[in-house]
Design a protein around this motif. Structure first.
Motif, PDB file in Angstrom:
ATOM      1  N   LEU A  67       0.835  -1.199   0.000  1.00 49.50           N
ATOM      2  CA  LEU A  67       0.000   0.000   0.000  1.00 49.50           C
ATOM      3  C   LEU A  67       0.869   1.248   0.000  1.00 49.50           C
ATOM      4  CD1 LEU A  67      -2.687  -1.040   2.623  1.00 49.50           C
ATOM      5  CD2 LEU A  67      -2.902  -1.025   0.130  1.00 49.50           C
ATOM      6  N   ILE A  68       0.557   2.180  -0.887  1.00 46.72           N
ATOM      7  CA  ILE A  68       1.298   3.436  -0.996  1.00 46.72           C
ATOM      8  C   ILE A  68       0.673   4.464  -0.067  1.00 46.72           C
ATOM      9  CG2 ILE A  68       1.893   5.339  -2.540  1.00 46.72           C
ATOM     10  CD1 ILE A  68       1.863   3.293  -4.833  1.00 46.72           C
ATOM     11  N   GLY A  69       1.521   5.255   0.579  1.00 43.58           N
ATOM     12  CA  GLY A  69       1.039   6.314   1.451  1.00 43.58           C
ATOM     13  C   GLY A  69       2.150   7.294   1.752  1.00 43.58           C
ATOM     14  N   ASN A  70       1.922   8.119   2.758  1.00 45.45           N
ATOM     15  CA  ASN A  70       2.910   9.099   3.192  1.00 45.45           C
ATOM     16  C   ASN A  70       3.134   8.943   4.680  1.00 45.45           C
ATOM     17  OD1 ASN A  70       1.570  10.209   0.739  1.00 45.45           O
ATOM     18  ND2 ASN A  70       3.067  11.830   1.045  1.00 45.45           N
ATOM     19  N   LEU A  71       4.374   9.060   5.089  1.00 44.78           N
ATOM     20  CA  LEU A  71       4.734   9.201   6.497  1.00 44.78           C
ATOM     21  C   LEU A  71       5.513  10.506   6.574  1.00 44.78           C
ATOM     22  CD1 LEU A  71       5.813   5.590   7.533  1.00 44.78           C
ATOM     23  CD2 LEU A  71       3.738   6.805   8.159  1.00 44.78           C
ATOM     24  N   GLY A  72       4.839  11.546   7.050  1.00 44.94           N
ATOM     25  CA  GLY A  72       5.447  12.873   7.016  1.00 44.94           C
ATOM     26  C   GLY A  72       5.635  13.281   5.562  1.00 44.94           C
ATOM     27  N   GLU A  73       6.838  13.682   5.220  1.00 42.76           N
ATOM     28  CA  GLU A  73       7.158  14.108   3.859  1.00 42.76           C
ATOM     29  C   GLU A  73       7.550  12.939   2.957  1.00 42.76           C
ATOM     30  OE1 GLU A  73       6.917  17.317   2.634  1.00 42.76           O
ATOM     31  OE2 GLU A  73       5.888  17.620   4.549  1.00 42.76           O
ATOM     32  N   ARG A  74       7.650  11.755   3.496  1.00 39.27           N
ATOM     33  CA  ARG A  74       8.111  10.596   2.724  1.00 39.27           C
ATOM     34  C   ARG A  74       6.957   9.885   2.031  1.00 39.27           C
ATOM     35  NH1 ARG A  74      13.092   7.544   5.260  1.00 39.27           N
ATOM     36  NH2 ARG A  74      14.140   9.247   6.291  1.00 39.27           N
ATOM     37  N   VAL A  75       7.177   9.544   0.765  1.00 39.77           N
ATOM     38  CA  VAL A  75       6.244   8.695   0.024  1.00 39.77           C
ATOM     39  C   VAL A  75       6.747   7.275   0.230  1.00 39.77           C
ATOM     40  CG1 VAL A  75       5.265   8.169  -2.230  1.00 39.77           C
ATOM     41  CG2 VAL A  75       5.862  10.530  -1.661  1.00 39.77           C
ATOM     42  N   VAL A  76       5.874   6.409   0.745  1.00 42.34           N
ATOM     43  CA  VAL A  76       6.305   5.066   1.140  1.00 42.34           C
ATOM     44  C   VAL A  76       5.365   4.006   0.591  1.00 42.34           C
ATOM     45  CG1 VAL A  76       7.371   5.882   3.291  1.00 42.34           C
ATOM     46  CG2 VAL A  76       4.997   5.107   3.311  1.00 42.34           C
ATOM     47  N   VAL A  77       5.872   2.771   0.598  1.00 39.56           N
ATOM     48  CA  VAL A  77       5.036   1.605   0.375  1.00 39.56           C
ATOM     49  C   VAL A  77       5.150   0.747   1.622  1.00 39.56           C
ATOM     50  CG1 VAL A  77       6.836   0.259  -0.804  1.00 39.56           C
ATOM     51  CG2 VAL A  77       4.429  -0.287  -1.179  1.00 39.56           C
ATOM     52  N   ALA A  78       4.014   0.239   2.094  1.00 42.99           N
ATOM     53  CA  ALA A  78       3.996  -0.659   3.252  1.00 42.99           C
ATOM     54  C   ALA A  78       3.985  -2.088   2.727  1.00 42.99           C
ATOM     55  CB  ALA A  78       2.764  -0.406   4.112  1.00 42.99           C
ATOM     56  N   SER A  79       4.945  -2.872   3.160  1.00 42.40           N
ATOM     57  CA  SER A  79       4.997  -4.266   2.737  1.00 42.40           C
ATOM     58  C   SER A  79       3.707  -4.967   3.126  1.00 42.40           C
ATOM     59  CB  SER A  79       6.188  -4.968   3.389  1.00 42.40           C
ATOM     60  OG  SER A  79       6.149  -6.350   3.116  1.00 42.40           O
ATOM     61  N   PRO A  80       3.144  -5.783   2.231  1.00 45.99           N
ATOM     62  CA  PRO A  80       1.877  -6.434   2.567  1.00 45.99           C
ATOM     63  C   PRO A  80       1.981  -7.517   3.632  1.00 45.99           C
ATOM     64  CG  PRO A  80       2.657  -7.162   0.429  1.00 45.99           C
ATOM     65  CD  PRO A  80       3.585  -6.070   0.877  1.00 45.99           C
ATOM     66  N   ILE A  81       3.182  -7.909   4.027  1.00 49.20           N
ATOM     67  CA  ILE A  81       3.290  -8.993   5.008  1.00 49.20           C
ATOM     68  C   ILE A  81       3.508  -8.441   6.415  1.00 49.20           C
ATOM     69  CG2 ILE A  81       4.564 -11.073   5.670  1.00 49.20           C
ATOM     70  CD1 ILE A  81       4.896 -11.622   2.681  1.00 49.20           C
ATOM     71  N   TYR A  82       4.645  -7.797   6.673  1.00 52.48           N
ATOM     72  CA  TYR A  82       4.907  -7.285   8.025  1.00 52.48           C
ATOM     73  C   TYR A  82       4.718  -5.782   8.154  1.00 52.48           C
ATOM     74  CZ  TYR A  82       6.756 -11.890   9.078  1.00 52.48           C
ATOM     75  OH  TYR A  82       6.896 -13.231   9.259  1.00 52.48           O
ATOM     76  N   LYS A  83       4.272  -5.147   7.105  1.00 48.78           N
ATOM     77  CA  LYS A  83       3.925  -3.713   7.106  1.00 48.78           C
ATOM     78  C   LYS A  83       5.114  -2.779   7.328  1.00 48.78           C
ATOM     79  CE  LYS A  83      -0.309  -5.130   6.704  1.00 48.78           C
ATOM     80  NZ  LYS A  83      -0.340  -6.178   5.724  1.00 48.78           N
ATOM     81  N   HIS A  84       6.331  -3.249   7.069  1.00 50.09           N
ATOM     82  CA  HIS A  84       7.468  -2.327   7.096  1.00 50.09           C
ATOM     83  C   HIS A  84       7.270  -1.291   6.001  1.00 50.09           C
ATOM     84  CE1 HIS A  84       9.714  -5.815   8.997  1.00 50.09           C
ATOM     85  NE2 HIS A  84       9.811  -4.834   9.880  1.00 50.09           N
ATOM     86  N   HIS A  85       7.677  -0.056   6.274  1.00 47.68           N
ATOM     87  CA  HIS A  85       7.525   1.035   5.316  1.00 47.68           C
ATOM     88  C   HIS A  85       8.845   1.285   4.599  1.00 47.68           C
ATOM     89  CE1 HIS A  85       4.228   1.753   8.177  1.00 47.68           C
ATOM     90  NE2 HIS A  85       3.581   2.096   7.078  1.00 47.68           N
ATOM     91  N   PHE A  86       8.791   1.338   3.270  1.00 47.33           N
ATOM     92  CA  PHE A  86       9.969   1.588   2.445  1.00 47.33           C
ATOM     93  C   PHE A  86       9.794   2.913   1.722  1.00 47.33           C
ATOM     94  CE2 PHE A  86       9.768  -2.915   3.121  1.00 47.33           C
ATOM     95  CZ  PHE A  86      11.094  -3.300   3.287  1.00 47.33           C
ATOM     96  N   ASP A  87      10.770   3.800   1.880  1.00 50.23           N
ATOM     97  CA  ASP A  87      10.760   5.092   1.201  1.00 50.23           C
ATOM     98  C   ASP A  87      10.915   4.837  -0.296  1.00 50.23           C
ATOM     99  OD1 ASP A  87      11.709   7.554  -0.010  1.00 50.23           O
ATOM    100  OD2 ASP A  87      12.113   8.291   2.011  1.00 50.23           O
ATOM    101  N   LEU A  88       9.983   5.314  -1.110  1.00 52.52           N
ATOM    102  CA  LEU A  88      10.034   5.051  -2.540  1.00 52.52           C
ATOM    103  C   LEU A  88      11.141   5.833  -3.243  1.00 52.52           C
ATOM    104  CD1 LEU A  88       6.262   4.750  -3.519  1.00 52.52           C
ATOM    105  CD2 LEU A  88       7.945   2.940  -3.134  1.00 52.52           C
ATOM    106  N   ARG A  89      11.636   6.892  -2.625  1.00 56.21           N
ATOM    107  CA  ARG A  89      12.726   7.663  -3.242  1.00 56.21           C
ATOM    108  C   ARG A  89      14.085   7.015  -3.006  1.00 56.21           C
ATOM    109  NH1 ARG A  89       9.464  11.808  -0.761  1.00 56.21           N
ATOM    110  NH2 ARG A  89       8.338  12.933  -2.367  1.00 56.21           N
ATOM    111  N   THR A  90      14.254   6.408  -1.827  1.00 54.47           N
ATOM    112  CA  THR A  90      15.583   5.920  -1.436  1.00 54.47           C
ATOM    113  C   THR A  90      15.663   4.417  -1.213  1.00 54.47           C
ATOM    114  OG1 THR A  90      15.154   6.177   0.928  1.00 54.47           O
ATOM    115  CG2 THR A  90      16.023   8.119  -0.261  1.00 54.47           C
ATOM    116  N   GLY A  91      14.525   3.764  -0.988  1.00 51.73           N
ATOM    117  CA  GLY A  91      14.506   2.339  -0.649  1.00 51.73           C
ATOM    118  C   GLY A  91      14.721   2.066   0.823  1.00 51.73           C
ATOM    119  N   GLU A  92      14.904   3.119   1.626  1.00 50.65           N
ATOM    120  CA  GLU A  92      15.158   2.943   3.063  1.00 50.65           C
ATOM    121  C   GLU A  92      13.951   2.334   3.762  1.00 50.65           C
ATOM    122  OE1 GLU A  92      16.191   5.514   7.094  1.00 50.65           O
ATOM    123  OE2 GLU A  92      15.825   6.562   5.209  1.00 50.65           O
ATOM    124  N   CYS A  93      14.194   1.321   4.594  1.00 51.05           N
ATOM    125  CA  CYS A  93      13.153   0.747   5.446  1.00 51.05           C
ATOM    126  C   CYS A  93      13.125   1.587   6.721  1.00 51.05           C
ATOM    127  CB  CYS A  93      13.454  -0.709   5.772  1.00 51.05           C
ATOM    128  SG  CYS A  93      12.222  -1.448   6.875  1.00 51.05           S
TER     129      CYS A  93
END
Length: 117
Positions: A67-93
């Motif tokens: 699922l795509i969303g925002n955490l603050g200024e970051r555009v992220v995707v939440a993994s569908p399994i454990y819901k870790h958030h990955f920054d779509l610009r950098t790949g940072e978990c």
């Protein structure tokens, strides 16, 4: 991803219209799975991002289904399994930096999505 194998080059993925806004797709590029996301930012074409599809936390190739969303200024995707958030610009978990993934340049040109790997 091991980027040492081949030189970086742009690869056509699909027409932008094939990716529903605010979702992702998986593409096989040079033998690697890449998660490509079309984010609606209010512009006519939106913006595209590309990261590795493999989620290190779950050991599964599932990030394109997150699922795509925002955490603050970051555009992220939440993994569908454990819901870790990955920054779509950098790949940072954001929860576990050791689970960060590679991010790739992506663009839209003449309605076509391109990724540089």
């Amino acid at each position: 991803m091991n980027n040492d194998r081949l030189p970086l080059s742009w690869t056509a993925i699909c027409p932008l219209d094939d990716i529903v806004p605010n979702t992702g797709v998986c593409a096989l590029v040079k033998g690697e799975q890449v998660a490509v996301f079309h984010v609606d930012n209010g512009e006519p074409e939106g913006i595209v991002y590309a990261i590795e599809n493999f989620d290190p936390g779950s050991q599964a190739a599932v990030l394109s289904r997150g699922l795509i969303g925002n955490l603050g200024e970051r555009v992220v995707v939440a993994s569908p399994i454990y819901k870790h958030h990955f920054d779509l610009r950098t790949g940072e978990c954001l929860e576990t930096p050791g689970y960060s993934v590679s991010a790739f340049a992506a663009r839209v040109e003449n309605g076509q999505v391109w990724v540089e790997i």
